[in-house]
Motif scaffolding. Structure first.
Motif, PDB file in Angstrom:
ATOM      1  N   GLU A 170       0.849  -1.185   0.000  1.00 45.92           N
ATOM      2  CA  GLU A 170       0.000   0.000   0.000  1.00 45.92           C
ATOM      3  C   GLU A 170       0.883   1.232   0.000  1.00 45.92           C
ATOM      4  N   ILE A 171       0.488   2.295  -0.709  1.00 41.28           N
ATOM      5  CA  ILE A 171       1.263   3.525  -0.736  1.00 41.28           C
ATOM      6  C   ILE A 171       0.479   4.640  -0.046  1.00 41.28           C
ATOM      7  N   PRO A 172       1.181   5.656   0.482  1.00 38.76           N
ATOM      8  CA  PRO A 172       0.487   6.767   1.138  1.00 38.76           C
ATOM      9  C   PRO A 172      -0.463   7.479   0.177  1.00 38.76           C
ATOM     10  N   ASP A 173      -1.559   7.950   0.709  1.00 40.04           N
ATOM     11  CA  ASP A 173      -2.586   8.668  -0.069  1.00 40.04           C
ATOM     12  C   ASP A 173      -2.833  10.014   0.614  1.00 40.04           C
ATOM     13  N   PRO A 174      -1.866  10.949   0.542  1.00 43.36           N
ATOM     14  CA  PRO A 174      -1.955  12.173   1.346  1.00 43.36           C
ATOM     15  C   PRO A 174      -3.139  13.067   0.996  1.00 43.36           C
ATOM     16  N   LEU A 175      -3.649  12.977  -0.218  1.00 42.79           N
ATOM     17  CA  LEU A 175      -4.783  13.814  -0.617  1.00 42.79           C
ATOM     18  C   LEU A 175      -6.106  13.049  -0.553  1.00 42.79           C
ATOM     19  N   ASP A 176      -6.052  11.832  -0.025  1.00 43.62           N
ATOM     20  CA  ASP A 176      -7.249  10.995   0.137  1.00 43.62           C
ATOM     21  C   ASP A 176      -7.994  10.833  -1.186  1.00 43.62           C
ATOM     22  N   LEU A 177      -7.233  10.370  -2.207  1.00 44.44           N
ATOM     23  CA  LEU A 177      -7.796  10.199  -3.544  1.00 44.44           C
ATOM     24  C   LEU A 177      -8.325   8.783  -3.793  1.00 44.44           C
ATOM     25  N   GLY A 178      -8.215   7.939  -2.800  1.00 50.26           N
ATOM     26  CA  GLY A 178      -8.729   6.581  -2.967  1.00 50.26           C
ATOM     27  C   GLY A 178      -7.778   5.650  -3.680  1.00 50.26           C
ATOM     28  N   PHE A 179      -6.505   5.688  -3.327  1.00 54.80           N
ATOM     29  CA  PHE A 179      -5.517   4.833  -3.982  1.00 54.80           C
ATOM     30  C   PHE A 179      -5.835   3.358  -3.749  1.00 54.80           C
ATOM     31  N   LEU A 180      -5.623   2.585  -4.789  1.00 60.14           N
ATOM     32  CA  LEU A 180      -5.835   1.147  -4.749  1.00 60.14           C
ATOM     33  C   LEU A 180      -4.841   0.472  -3.806  1.00 60.14           C
ATOM     34  N   VAL A 181      -5.340  -0.455  -3.004  1.00 56.80           N
ATOM     35  CA  VAL A 181      -4.472  -1.342  -2.232  1.00 56.80           C
ATOM     36  C   VAL A 181      -4.325  -2.629  -3.036  1.00 56.80           C
ATOM     37  N   PRO A 182      -3.146  -2.930  -3.541  1.00 60.19           N
ATOM     38  CA  PRO A 182      -2.992  -4.085  -4.440  1.00 60.19           C
ATOM     39  C   PRO A 182      -3.333  -5.399  -3.753  1.00 60.19           C
ATOM     40  N   PRO A 183      -3.872  -6.349  -4.493  1.00 59.95           N
ATOM     41  CA  PRO A 183      -4.056  -7.698  -3.944  1.00 59.95           C
ATOM     42  C   PRO A 183      -2.717  -8.286  -3.513  1.00 59.95           C
ATOM     43  N   GLN A 184      -2.741  -9.029  -2.425  1.00 59.62           N
ATOM     44  CA  GLN A 184      -1.521  -9.631  -1.914  1.00 59.62           C
ATOM     45  C   GLN A 184      -1.028 -10.747  -2.840  1.00 59.62           C
ATOM     46  N   ILE A 185       0.269 -10.895  -2.877  1.00 56.91           N
ATOM     47  CA  ILE A 185       0.897 -11.960  -3.660  1.00 56.91           C
ATOM     48  C   ILE A 185       1.504 -12.963  -2.684  1.00 56.91           C
ATOM     49  N   GLY A 186       0.902 -14.132  -2.631  1.00 54.26           N
ATOM     50  CA  GLY A 186       1.368 -15.193  -1.751  1.00 54.26           C
ATOM     51  C   GLY A 186       1.707 -16.437  -2.536  1.00 54.26           C
ATOM     52  N   ALA A 187       1.655 -17.579  -1.857  1.00 53.21           N
ATOM     53  CA  ALA A 187       2.086 -18.837  -2.470  1.00 53.21           C
ATOM     54  C   ALA A 187       1.289 -19.164  -3.724  1.00 53.21           C
ATOM     55  N   GLU A 188      -0.029 -18.982  -3.674  1.00 50.25           N
ATOM     56  CA  GLU A 188      -0.854 -19.318  -4.831  1.00 50.25           C
ATOM     57  C   GLU A 188      -0.524 -18.443  -6.027  1.00 50.25           C
ATOM     58  N   GLU A 189      -0.347 -17.150  -5.780  1.00 52.69           N
ATOM     59  CA  GLU A 189      -0.037 -16.227  -6.876  1.00 52.69           C
ATOM     60  C   GLU A 189       1.360 -16.492  -7.439  1.00 52.69           C
ATOM     61  N   LEU A 190       2.297 -16.877  -6.586  1.00 57.17           N
ATOM     62  CA  LEU A 190       3.636 -17.194  -7.066  1.00 57.17           C
ATOM     63  C   LEU A 190       3.632 -18.463  -7.908  1.00 57.17           C
ATOM     64  N   ASP A 191       2.739 -19.401  -7.574  1.00 54.34           N
ATOM     65  CA  ASP A 191       2.565 -20.565  -8.452  1.00 54.34           C
ATOM     66  C   ASP A 191       2.073 -20.114  -9.827  1.00 54.34           C
ATOM     67  N   LEU A 192       1.155 -19.153  -9.840  1.00 53.02           N
ATOM     68  CA  LEU A 192       0.625 -18.640 -11.105  1.00 53.02           C
ATOM     69  C   LEU A 192       1.685 -17.858 -11.877  1.00 53.02           C
ATOM     70  N   LEU A 193       2.617 -17.258 -11.150  1.00 54.60           N
ATOM     71  CA  LEU A 193       3.729 -16.583 -11.830  1.00 54.60           C
ATOM     72  C   LEU A 193       4.521 -17.583 -12.664  1.00 54.60           C
ATOM     73  N   ASP A 194       4.837 -18.730 -12.090  1.00 57.53           N
ATOM     74  CA  ASP A 194       5.519 -19.769 -12.860  1.00 57.53           C
ATOM     75  C   ASP A 194       4.702 -20.182 -14.078  1.00 57.53           C
ATOM     76  N   VAL A 195       3.388 -20.280 -13.897  1.00 57.99           N
ATOM     77  CA  VAL A 195       2.511 -20.679 -15.000  1.00 57.99           C
ATOM     78  C   VAL A 195       2.563 -19.658 -16.130  1.00 57.99           C
ATOM     79  N   GLU A 196       2.499 -18.362 -15.782  1.00 55.86           N
ATOM     80  CA  GLU A 196       2.541 -17.325 -16.830  1.00 55.86           C
ATOM     81  C   GLU A 196       3.857 -17.368 -17.587  1.00 55.86           C
TER      82      GLU A 196
END
Length: 378
Positions: A170-196
């Motif tokens: 997550e990155i700071p949002d000093p102007l409260d613009l509604g910045f996206l909080v990225p989905p977490q990358i864990g074991a399942e996503e890292l498996d998908l990284l190998d697949v891609e």
């Protein structure tokens, strides 16, 4: 291909012929016995003038300057700049469309502004969500297809290493613009990284931990006792490495002792079963450590300049020169060619003008750069 490279290559080929040499000696060199230039955040395009000005107002000029560099497309980096190691930052987008309308874009161009091509699920490539999102290839698969296209057209190239950093902070949002909080990358996503990755590159075109480990119990044992593949075995191939430590490294290794079945090498500490590749980014403070690691047989990535690019702005070449002298196989930079706006002439290239040279620490004394990558055979 830049003229100096081609002319030098032609002269070297003539010298090789005159001396009666052949490719066998060169192709027996191990891939850790070479040194190449890498590009940092290789996809990156600096924010446009309006957005950059807004970032400077909010973050301060010096902080915004960390975004002030642009790389040409990957294929052009390989072709005209001699880059042989790249870095891609990835964000997970499970349903597609998360990164197609960043806040910075809508502030500058309006609420309906959209980046095309980011609507499908998968890994996206960018630097910082919402504010530093411009890139020469928006998805991991697109970036890898660009690499593969150049590689297929130049099958004699030395192996290209692709460093991948998985991001979800997550990155700071000093102007409260509604910045996206990225989905977490864990074991399942890292498996998908190998697949891609495997969806683009066949096993025959990659150097994987399994290839290097062979029959040894650990990757480190194989690296230190048997060595890395030879250049003859590695030409035209790619090698992947994970730019993360901590929890992501642990998640990638978990269930895959010594990286069995994995695509990416990891920056693991000496003494661990996965050790073979490591990052030591501070070339000055880590100079002795880099030299020891390279001499022992590890592959090391270091940086020629700081993330803020102070060296390029000041024309300070000390860190660059130390990085090259350290023997780190990958010397990464934001400036494989100079930024003319700085007016300092700062750039990072292999001494001698070729994309690859004999490693100053690990290469045997008999090594010459004559035919490591002949431009007329690429």
């Amino acid at each position: 291909m830049f003229l100096r490279y081609r002319l030098l290559g032609f002269a070297l080929v003539l010298l090789v012929s005159a001396c009666g040499s052949d490719d066998d000696a060169t192709d027996s060199l191990r891939i850790n016995e070479m040194q190449v230039v890498g590009s940092h955040n290789s996809y990156h395009i600096q924010p446009g003038e309006v957005l950059f000005g807004l970032l400077a107002d909010v973050l301060g000029q010096e902080a915004a300057e960390a975004f002030e560099y642009t790389h040409v497309p990957l294929e052009e980096q390989f072709e005209s700049q001699g880059v042989r190691q790249i870095e891609l930052d990835i964000f997970w987008d499970p349903d597609g469309g998360l990164y197609e309308s960043p806040v910075g874009l809508t502030v500058v161009e309006g609420d309906d502004a959209v980046i095309p091509g980011l609507d499908l699920p998968g890994f996206k490539v960018l630097h910082v969500q919402e504010v530093d999102y411009e890139t020469t290839c928006g998805t991991l698969i697109e970036c890898l297809e660009n690499v593969k296209r150049w590689s297929d057209a130049h099958p004699h190239h030395v192996p290209i290493t692709i460093l991948i950093e998985a991001k979800d902070d997550e990155i700071p949002d000093p102007l409260d613009l509604g910045f996206l909080v990225p989905p977490q990358i864990g074991a399942e996503e890292l498996d998908l990284l190998d697949v891609e990755i495997r969806s683009v590159f066949p096993e025959s075109q990659m150097i994987t931990p399994d290839d290097v480990r062979g029959d040894r119990d650990t990757l480190e044992e194989a690296v230190l006792e048997d060595g890395w593949p030879t250049l003859g075995q590695a030409r035209g191939k790619v090698l992947f490495a994970l730019d993360n430590g901590g929890g992501k490294l642990d998640a990638y290794v978990d269930g895959h002792p010594a990286l069995r079945g994995r695509v990416l090498f990891t920056s693991s500490p000496e003494g661990s079963p996965e050790a073979g590749f490591m990052k030591i980014n501070n070339a000055i403070g880590g100079f002795d450590r880099i030299q020891r690691a390279v001499a022992a047989g590890y592959i090391v990535r270091t940086r020629a300049d700081s993330p803020e690019g102070r060296e390029a702005r000041d024309g300070d070449t000390m860190r660059r020169d130390v990085a090259l002298a350290s023997g780190a196989q990958f010397v990464s930079t934001d400036y494989p060619v100079e930024n003319p706006d700085f007016g300092t002439g700062y750039a990072v290239q292999m001494p001698g003008g070729m994309p690859v040279r004999c490693n100053p620490i690990s290469a045997p004394e008999t090594c010459t750069a004559l035919a490591l990558e002949d431009p007329d055979r690429l």
